[in-house]
Design a protein around this motif. Structure first.
Motif, PDB file in Angstrom:
ATOM      1  N   LYS A 184       2.649  14.197  20.116  1.00  0.00           N
ATOM      2  CA  LYS A 184       1.981  12.988  19.599  1.00  0.00           C
ATOM      3  C   LYS A 184       1.157  12.393  20.676  1.00  0.00           C
ATOM      4  CE  LYS A 184       2.552   9.222  16.662  1.00  0.00           C
ATOM      5  NZ  LYS A 184       3.650   8.421  15.454  1.00  0.00           N
ATOM      6  N   GLN A 237      -0.284   6.407  -1.397  1.00  0.00           N
ATOM      7  CA  GLN A 237       0.865   6.371  -1.609  1.00  0.00           C
ATOM      8  C   GLN A 237       1.759   5.349  -0.752  1.00  0.00           C
ATOM      9  OE1 GLN A 237       3.005  10.051  -0.837  1.00  0.00           O
ATOM     10  NE2 GLN A 237       4.175   9.882  -2.681  1.00  0.00           N
ATOM     11  N   ASN A 297      -1.730   9.343  12.795  1.00  0.00           N
ATOM     12  CA  ASN A 297      -0.751   8.190  12.891  1.00  0.00           C
ATOM     13  C   ASN A 297      -0.634   7.707  14.273  1.00  0.00           C
ATOM     14  OD1 ASN A 297       1.513   9.391  13.670  1.00  0.00           O
ATOM     15  ND2 ASN A 297       2.441   9.555  11.767  1.00  0.00           N
ATOM     16  N   ASN A 300       4.980  10.235   8.646  1.00  0.00           N
ATOM     17  CA  ASN A 300       5.325  11.066   9.566  1.00  0.00           C
ATOM     18  C   ASN A 300       6.215  12.223   8.813  1.00  0.00           C
ATOM     19  OD1 ASN A 300       4.940  10.448  12.311  1.00  0.00           O
ATOM     20  ND2 ASN A 300       6.410   8.672  12.050  1.00  0.00           N
ATOM     21  N   CYS A 323       1.328   7.315   2.563  1.00  0.00           N
ATOM     22  CA  CYS A 323       1.813   6.297   3.542  1.00  0.00           C
ATOM     23  C   CYS A 323       3.249   5.734   3.291  1.00  0.00           C
ATOM     24  CB  CYS A 323       0.704   5.069   3.513  1.00  0.00           C
ATOM     25  SG  CYS A 323      -0.796   5.603   4.019  1.00  0.00           S
ATOM     26  N   HIS A 356       5.921  -5.573  -3.239  1.00  0.00           N
ATOM     27  CA  HIS A 356       4.595  -5.008  -2.708  1.00  0.00           C
ATOM     28  C   HIS A 356       3.722  -4.633  -3.654  1.00  0.00           C
ATOM     29  CE1 HIS A 356       6.769  -3.319   0.898  1.00  0.00           C
ATOM     30  NE2 HIS A 356       6.479  -4.669   1.111  1.00  0.00           N
ATOM     31  N   ALA A 402       2.633   1.107  -0.142  1.00  0.00           N
ATOM     32  CA  ALA A 402       2.005   0.014   0.299  1.00  0.00           C
ATOM     33  C   ALA A 402       2.723  -1.049   1.064  1.00  0.00           C
ATOM     34  CB  ALA A 402       1.062  -0.739  -0.894  1.00  0.00           C
ATOM     35  N   GLY A 403       3.208  -0.554   1.847  1.00  0.00           N
ATOM     36  CA  GLY A 403       4.300  -1.062   2.784  1.00  0.00           C
ATOM     37  C   GLY A 403       3.519  -1.426   4.008  1.00  0.00           C
TER      38      GLY A 403
END
Ligand code: NAD
Length: 359
Positions: A71, A179, A290, A263, A239, A209, A181-182
């Protein structure tokens, strides 16, 4: 399963160091893994988890540390990969002394490893760690909440995915299915709206949310969790949690581009990466797209300047495109291509260090 041979595993995946530590007075019990420090100190958060066995903890730590190497390398940062896992129940173990004890072990690695928060650890916990070590990032009042920056990086990655598929990256010409909405999905939707997205569908399982979206952005259309895959969109943005791209869901996806914050979103990197590739869908690899949060925390180590963070995060666009091009050229999945890309950078930097320079 046979006995796990740690040195064989270290050799196979080129790990540098595995450290076990135990503090009698606080019950602190953990493992720090340093995977690779070619590019710089190994950075990776501290996770507390009630692992079923010590071997599970070790394997998780090894896997997560290696993921951090790729990463950071793919994000163009001068950081290596590492991770710490603490074994036990976060609800009963946590205290000032517990985290200060951890800080002392981190300090004992003399900067080869830098920690930060992760699952079940917070910025407050890290403030105790920081009382005992200089090698901790993600502190309160420094780089702040990484989620808006992660979402911004995803936004740039979405544009790269569009560019690859459609030959243009104009958000206002396209439709999106988000997918989750946090923390990250919410901000991503905000950026997409700001850029004039034609239509956005979203799904959530958390009522708060759902309500927040209805109040703030009523034009964003709610769909049931099971319906998000087949939403009529150009980009599917995962997401929420990991593993949502699998044998059941991939055949349902209508969007020709997948780009989101989650992730480990491929349940099995190889099987499901190939499944997506065979369907001709452009998949922007999770750890490349990300990396905004990591970029944000990295800058905390070098004097935080917001403009520099934004500029570095914007580069995710170029990196995603480069990785997608490698995948196309080599005929491999984009997830594999991302690893090739990361390893190439590590090798290149290792090679230039063969000559002696006094400092
Ligand atoms: P979050 O918990 O704030 O948001 C995730 C949202 O997804 C939650 O609101 C949850 O209710 C929803 N959700 C879970 N399962 C769902 C389902 N089946 N259908 C619909 N909605 C569902 O987490 P986050 O911080 O936004 O992170 C999302 C993903 O991005 C995770 O995989 C995380 O590891 C990854 N990530 C986050 C960051 C960051 O800076 N926050 C950085 C890198 C990667």
């Amino acid at each position: 399963m046979g006995e796990f041979k740690v040195f064989d595993y270290m050799q196979k995946h080129q790990y540098e160091q595995v450290v076990y530590f135990y503090d009698q007075s606080t019950g602190l019990k953990g493992i720090t893994v340093i995977h690779n420090t070619t590019l710089g100190p190994a950075l990776g958060g501290t996770r507390i988890w009630n692992y079923a066995t010590e071997e599970d903890a070790l394997i998780d730590c090894l896997r997560l540390a290696r993921g951090m190497t790729y990463k950071s390398a793919a994000a163009g940062l001068n950081l290596g990969g590492g991770k710490t896992v603490l074994i036990g129940d976060a609800a009963t173990l946590k205290s000032e002394a517990y985290f200060r004890a951890l800080g002392r072990y981190v300090q004992s690695l003399s900067g080869r490893y830098i920690t930060a928060e992760d699952v079940n650890t917070t910025t407050k916990d890290m403030s105790y760690v920081a009382m005992e070590t200089d090698y901790v990032a993600g502190l309160e009042g420094k780089s702040g909440n990484p989620s808006p920056i992660t979402a911004l990086g995803v936004f740039h990655g979405v544009k790269a995915g569009l560019q690859k598929k459609f030959g243009e990256s104009d958000i206002s010409a396209h439709t999106f299915a988000v997918q989750g909405a946090g923390q990250t999905g919410y901000y991503l939707i905000g950026y997409l709206l700001e850029a004039g997205a034609k239509k956005i569908y979203f799904t959530e399982i958390n009522q708060k949310h759902i309500q927040r979206m209805a109040q703030e952005h009523p034009e964003v259309v709610f769909v049931k969790p099971e319906d998000i895959y087949a939403a009529d969109a150009d980009v599917f943005c995962p997401c929420a949690l990991g593993g949502t791209l699998n044998g059941d869901t991939i055949p349902l996806i209508k969007a020709p581009v997948i780009a989101g914050s989650a992730n480990n979103v491929l349940l099995d990197e190889e099987i499901h990466g190939n499944m997506i590739r065979e369907r001709g869908i452009i998949y922007c690899p999770d750890f490349v797209i990300n990396a905004g949060g990591l970029i944000n925390v990295y800058h905390e180590l070098h004097g935080y300047v917001k403009e520099r963070v934004m500029a570095d995060t914007k580069k995710i666009y170029d990196r995603v495109l480069e990785v997608l091009d490698i995948a196309e050229k080599e005929g491999i999945t984009s997830q594999q291509a991302a690893k090739v890309f990361a390893k190439k950078r590590i090798e290149a930097v290792r090679n230039i260090r063969s000559n002696y320079i006094p400092r």
